[in-house]
Motif scaffolding. Structure first.
Motif, PDB file in Angstrom:
ATOM      1  N   LEU A  44      31.373   0.722 -18.878  1.00 48.33           N
ATOM      2  CA  LEU A  44      31.652   1.980 -18.167  1.00 48.33           C
ATOM      3  C   LEU A  44      30.781   2.064 -16.913  1.00 48.33           C
ATOM      4  N   SER A  45      31.263   2.821 -15.935  1.00 52.04           N
ATOM      5  CA  SER A  45      30.529   2.964 -14.681  1.00 52.04           C
ATOM      6  C   SER A  45      30.380   4.437 -14.345  1.00 52.04           C
ATOM      7  N   GLY A  46      29.227   4.828 -13.792  1.00 45.38           N
ATOM      8  CA  GLY A  46      29.020   6.229 -13.424  1.00 45.38           C
ATOM      9  C   GLY A  46      29.837   6.652 -12.218  1.00 45.38           C
ATOM     10  N   GLN A  63      19.643   9.196 -12.551  1.00 47.58           N
ATOM     11  CA  GLN A  63      20.964   8.558 -12.542  1.00 47.58           C
ATOM     12  C   GLN A  63      21.660   8.761 -13.890  1.00 47.58           C
ATOM     13  N   ILE A  64      20.879   8.576 -14.941  1.00 49.89           N
ATOM     14  CA  ILE A  64      21.419   8.678 -16.295  1.00 49.89           C
ATOM     15  C   ILE A  64      21.872  10.116 -16.586  1.00 49.89           C
ATOM     16  N   VAL A  65      21.035  11.077 -16.185  1.00 44.45           N
ATOM     17  CA  VAL A  65      21.402  12.488 -16.377  1.00 44.45           C
ATOM     18  C   VAL A  65      22.681  12.792 -15.595  1.00 44.45           C
ATOM     19  N   GLU A 109      18.334  10.971 -23.758  1.00 45.09           N
ATOM     20  CA  GLU A 109      19.076  10.974 -25.034  1.00 45.09           C
ATOM     21  C   GLU A 109      20.223  11.987 -25.007  1.00 45.09           C
ATOM     22  N   ALA A 110      20.022  13.106 -24.310  1.00 48.55           N
ATOM     23  CA  ALA A 110      21.114  14.092 -24.199  1.00 48.55           C
ATOM     24  C   ALA A 110      22.273  13.465 -23.415  1.00 48.55           C
ATOM     25  N   ALA A 111      21.935  12.705 -22.359  1.00 48.09           N
ATOM     26  CA  ALA A 111      22.983  12.056 -21.549  1.00 48.09           C
ATOM     27  C   ALA A 111      23.686  10.968 -22.370  1.00 48.09           C
ATOM     28  N   ARG A 112      22.913  10.300 -23.199  1.00 45.62           N
ATOM     29  CA  ARG A 112      23.516   9.244 -24.044  1.00 45.62           C
ATOM     30  C   ARG A 112      24.612   9.859 -24.926  1.00 45.62           C
ATOM     31  N   GLY A 137      25.584  11.321 -17.425  1.00 43.91           N
ATOM     32  CA  GLY A 137      25.850  12.140 -18.619  1.00 43.91           C
ATOM     33  C   GLY A 137      26.631  13.395 -18.252  1.00 43.91           C
ATOM     34  N   LYS A 138      26.156  14.094 -17.209  1.00 41.98           N
ATOM     35  CA  LYS A 138      26.830  15.338 -16.789  1.00 41.98           C
ATOM     36  C   LYS A 138      28.263  15.015 -16.340  1.00 41.98           C
ATOM     37  N   ALA A 139      28.396  13.916 -15.583  1.00 45.16           N
ATOM     38  CA  ALA A 139      29.726  13.544 -15.076  1.00 45.16           C
ATOM     39  C   ALA A 139      30.682  13.251 -16.235  1.00 45.16           C
ATOM     40  N   PHE A 140      30.175  12.575 -17.246  1.00 46.03           N
ATOM     41  CA  PHE A 140      31.042  12.232 -18.376  1.00 46.03           C
ATOM     42  C   PHE A 140      31.373  13.455 -19.210  1.00 46.03           C
ATOM     43  N   SER A 141      30.438  14.401 -19.287  1.00 47.56           N
ATOM     44  CA  SER A 141      30.775  15.602 -20.064  1.00 47.56           C
ATOM     45  C   SER A 141      31.803  16.442 -19.301  1.00 47.56           C
ATOM     46  N   LEU A 142      31.699  16.482 -17.966  1.00 45.57           N
ATOM     47  CA  LEU A 142      32.731  17.192 -17.175  1.00 45.57           C
ATOM     48  C   LEU A 142      34.082  16.494 -17.344  1.00 45.57           C
ATOM     49  N   ALA A 143      34.041  15.149 -17.350  1.00 41.59           N
ATOM     50  CA  ALA A 143      35.291  14.392 -17.487  1.00 41.59           C
ATOM     51  C   ALA A 143      35.938  14.687 -18.833  1.00 41.59           C
TER      52      ALA A 143
END
Ligand SMILES: Cc1ncc(COP(=O)(O)O)c(C=O)c1O
Length: 382
Positions: free
Chosen positions: A200-202, A246-248, A52-55, A251-257
Motif C-alpha cells: 500500500l502507498s500513502g 508521515q505515518i499519522v 500504533e493508532a495509525a497502524r 493513518g488519517k488518510a486511510f481512515s478518511l478513505a
C-alpha cells in the motif's frame, strides 16, 4: 498563471487538508515530535501511541490485524520487501508475475532473475487481466511466490485476486499483491481475499508521499527476510526510525478513505460517465482495458489518428499522463499497453485520465470539451 485541471490522480493525489492538519501536530516542539522508539520518556511514548493508532487505521481499510502492518517508505519499498524478502536465501526457486506489473515489481523480479531465480512472466489478456488458469498453468514444484497487482496503474483494471489467492493458498504458494492503486478506490478485505503480502502507498490515497505499508499475514504465519537492517524496528522486518508525521498522515488518510469509500466510488463513477459522455461526439476513441472490471477513476483512451504527445501538448490546460516513460531522447511506448497487445503505434495514441476526490463535474466537462477540440483540430491537419 492558471493551473491546469488535475487529471493525474493515479500518479499522485493531493494531501487531504484534514490529513495535513493532523500531520502538523507531529513535527514541532509544541507537538508530538519524539522518536517512537524512545522507551524512556513521554515524548517517545506519545509518538509510539500515534504510530500504533495509525497502524490500526491502515489495517482498518483492508480489514487486517494491526500487527500485520509493517511501515515502509512507499509501495515501491513494500513490493521490494515482499518479493525479495520471500525469496531471500532460497536457491533454485521459481516465481510468477505478469508483464504489466508496476516497475517496482517488474524490476525487482528482473533483479532476482539475474541472481538466478526462475521467473515466469505472464501475458495478460487483451482486457488487462490475468486469469486464475494462467497462474495455475505456470505453477511448478519449486514455485514459492506469485506477485500480481490488484488494480493496474495505467488501465485501472482489476484482477480477480480472491479467486487466484484461494487456489494458491490450497497449494501453499505465497501470494504478493501490489494494491497501491486499489487503496481507497475499491473495498479490500484480506479476510475474504487470501493474500499473504499486500503493498500500500500513502500518496495514492490523499496521504503524504514517502510512506507506505506492507501487510504481512500472521495466520497462517508468513515469514520474510528483512531487506533493511538496523535497529530492529517493525519486529525486525524493516529497520529505521519511524517518520511519525508521515505515518499519522497515512493513518488519517486511510481512515478518511474507509469512511468515505462508498460515497467516493459513486461520485467517481458519475464523473467517469460524464467524462465519457462528453467525448461521445468524437469517433475513433477506444477504451484500453476491460469495460467492466475496473475502478472508476482511471480511464485510458486511444484516439485514432492522433499522437498522444501532440495531444498532450494541445491539452495545456489539463494535467494528464501518457503512461509512456521517457528514456533518453526517445519516448518508449508504454510496456503495459504493449503487454495487452497494442502495437507501438496504437500505444503512442493513448492517454490516461485519472480523477479523484477533488475533481468536479465542471472539471470533467472542461476536460472532455478540450479533448474534443484538440483531437478534432489535430485530425483536421493530418
Ligand atoms: C501499482 C503501483 N505500484 C507501486 C507504485 C509505487 O508506489 P510508491 O510511489 O508509493 O513507491 C505505484 C505508484 O506509481 C503504483 O501505481
Amino acid at each position: 498563471m492558471k493551473k491546469p485541471v488535475y487529471m493525474d490522480y493515479a500518479a499522485t493525489t493531493p494531501v487531504d487538508p484534514a490529513v495535513a492538519d493532523e500531520m502538523m501536530k507531529y513535527l514541532t516542539l509544541d507537538g508530538v515530535f519524539g522518536n517512537p522508539a524512545s522507551r524512556t520518556h513521554a515524548y517517545g511514548w506519545q509518538a509510539e501511541a500515534a504510530v500504533e493508532a495509525a497502524r490500526k487505521q491502515v489495517a482498518g481499510l483492508i480489514h487486517a490485524d494491526p500487527r500485520e502492518i509493517v511501515w515502509t517508505s512507499g509501495a515501491t519499498e513494500s513490493d521490494n520487501l515482499a518479493i525479495k524478502g520471500a525469496v531471500a536465501g532460497r536457491q533454485g526457486v521459481h516465481i510468477i508475475t505478469s508483464k504489466i506489473e508496476h516497475k517496482a515489481v517488474v524490476d525487482t523480479c528482473k533483479w532476482l532473475e539475474h541472481q538466478g531465480t526462475d521467473v515466469t512472466w505472464l501475458d495478460p489478456a487483451a482486457d488487462g487481466t490475468i486469469s486464475c488458469e494462467q497462474v495455475l498453468d505456470a505453477l511448478q514444484e519449486n514455485t514459492v511466490l506469485v506477485s500480481l497487482m490488484l488494480v493496474n496503474n495505467e488501465l485501472g483494471t482489476i484482477n480477480d485476486i480472491a479467486a487466484i489467492g484461494a487456489e494458491l493458498r490450497q497449494r501453499g504458494v505465497l501470494f504478493h499483491v501490489d494494491a497501491a492503486q486499489a487503496g481507497g478506490k475499491m473495498a479490500i478485505d484480506v479476510g475474504s481475499m487470501p493474500v499473504d503480502l499486500l503493498a500500500l502507498s500513502g500518496h495514492k490515497v490523499y496521504g503524504p508521499k514517502g510512506v507506505g505499508a506492507l501487510y504481512v499475514r500472521r495466520s497462517p504465519d508468513v515469514q520474510i527476510e528483512a531487506q533493511i537492517h538496523g535497529g530492529g524496528h517493525e519486529r525486525g522486518m524493516r529497520s529505521g526510525t519511524l517518520p511519525t508525521h508521515q505515518i499519522v498522515g497515512m493513518g488519517k488518510a486511510f481512515s478518511l478513505a474507509q469512511s468515505g469509500l462508498e460515497e467516493e466510488i459513486v461520485k467517481l463513477e458519475a464523473l467517469r460517465k460524464s467524462f465519457l459522455a462528453g467525448l461521445q461526439s468524437l469517433d475513433g476513441v477506444s477504451l484500453n482495458g476491460s469495460e467492466s472490471n475496473r475502478v472508476p477513476g482511471i480511464v485510458n483512451l486511444s484516439f485514432d489518428g492522433v499522437d498522444a504527445e501532440s495531444l498532450m501538448l494541445g491539452l495545456r490546460d489539463l494535467a494528464v499522463s501518457s503512461g509512456s516513460a521517457c528514456a533518453s531522447a526517445t519516448v518508449e511506448p508504454s510496456y503495459v499497453l504493449r503487454g495487452i497487445g497494442l502495437s507501438d503505434e496504437q500505444a503512442h495514441r493513448a492517454l490516461r485520465f485519472s480523477f479523484g476526490r477533488f475533481t468536479t463535474e465542471e472539471d470533467v466537462a472542461f476536460a472532455s470539451s478540450q479533448i474534443v477540440d484538440v483531437v478534432s483540430r489535430l485530425r483536421a491537419v493530418r
